[in-house]
Design a protein around this motif. Sequence first.
Motif: not given
Length: 220
Positions: A5, A7-8, A14-15, A18, A30, A32, A196, A199-200
């Motif tokens: 994935i 950058n969240k 990616s989202l 995921w 996962e 990054l 998610w 984390d972002a």
Amino acid sequence: MKLLIANKNYSSWSLRAWLTLRGFEIPFEEELLLLNGEGWKEAMLERSPTGQVPVLIDGDLVIPETLAIIEYVADKYPQKHIWPADRNLRARARAASAEMHAGFTRLRNAAPMNLRASHPGKVSLDYVADDLDRLQKVWGDLLDRSGGPYLGGAFSAVDAMFAPVATRIRVYDLPVPDFAAEYVEAIYALPAFQEWYADALKESWIVEQDEIDFIQGRKQ
């Protein structure tokens, strides 16, 4: 399985992959791959056959396309019901997901996913009006048929496909009817999405080309 994935905060594709895996409690690792920094494009090409993410790696199988990833895990884990169980609703959910994959380009281009941001009033409503109207019809039809709170009733892959759009509605304060606003809240309430999102918010990287001010300045 491993999912590559980016950058969240920014990576909407990616989202989608995921959220499908995590939302259905499918075990995966996962990794990054950053969308910024010196040599990031070269690093991406070293790991992804398309130079883009997400990429699912399962043994010697490499799948570099979001919908293909979703279909693969749906085949591998049929007991998870990643698509709606009802055949007709499943067909409509797949059609809506394909439309999301190929369409809504004005909305996607004018309002990039940026979970840390709050940009009310920065997107021209005239420019995205047709996409918002179509979005209302797609969501309304699926919610009416399924009974909600998600597009297929229970959470399914079609919700993963539209989750980044839900974030755009909130971040840019785009006008939608009450049923659509309630659906946005349902997406944000998903435990997997909350993971998610948390984390972002912790990420410190800035990807200039995905920031609304840069995008609008480039078009002037």
